[in-house]
Write a protein that holds these residues in place. Sequence first.
Motif, PDB file in Angstrom:
ATOM      1  N   GLU A  48     -19.602  82.551 -28.839  1.00  0.00           N
ATOM      2  CA  GLU A  48     -20.819  83.363 -28.726  1.00  0.00           C
ATOM      3  C   GLU A  48     -20.916  84.376 -29.863  1.00  0.00           C
ATOM      4  N   GLN A  85     -23.876  84.625 -32.700  1.00  0.00           N
ATOM      5  CA  GLN A  85     -24.669  85.840 -32.874  1.00  0.00           C
ATOM      6  C   GLN A  85     -24.556  86.391 -34.295  1.00  0.00           C
ATOM      7  N   LEU A 118     -18.788  93.145 -30.202  1.00  0.00           N
ATOM      8  CA  LEU A 118     -19.164  92.016 -29.338  1.00  0.00           C
ATOM      9  C   LEU A 118     -18.022  91.627 -28.409  1.00  0.00           C
TER      10      LEU A 118
END
Length: 213
Positions: free
Chosen positions: A170, A174, A161
């Motif tokens: 973020e 996730q 990521l």
Amino acid sequence: MTVVLIVDDHHLIRAGVKNLLESEFPDIRVEGADSVAAALRFLADIGDVDLVLMDLKLPDASELDGLTRLKQSHPASAVALISGTDDNETIRAALSIGADGFIPKSADPQILAHAVSLMLKGEMFLPRTFLQGYDPDGEVRAEERGRNVILTDRQCEVFTLMREGLANKEIARQLELSESTVKTHVSAILKSFGTTSRAKAIARAAERGWTQQ
């Protein structure tokens, strides 16, 4: 708004760092505390902050005791030490306790601003001399790191990521992790690749054709 807390028992230092950061970062709120106790009271009132810049030597702390107390009380707040003592043993000890950065007091104001910028992005800042070796003649020789990097399964997920450009918040959303946990994984990943920069870690992985082993 981003909040940075400066913990130093010298008013002039607190004022100087405050002026520097507020001039470099327009959307930042800088607060001050003159002791570990005052910092803990401040954090108890407002909760975790984005970054704590703390002097290593404070009147109500012995050695790394202040760092330990802040990290135990508010683990989600990034804490970086600012110190005139920057030997490798002290830095390693601070990192083992959970320090998110270590800034020498001898650093130029521009270096301090750069360090704060990195740490506010969830990265770690360490002195160059800690990351580099010296030959007998005093010439700097970069350490060879990241050739045989092995990450855990979770670190691989975080790194994937990171390469997609996601910020810590973020990534946490996730992967359903706390932002503090993600920050810990990111720090470990950067250390594995021998850098304090996300971009450099990603570049080194690409250069070496890195895959989990």
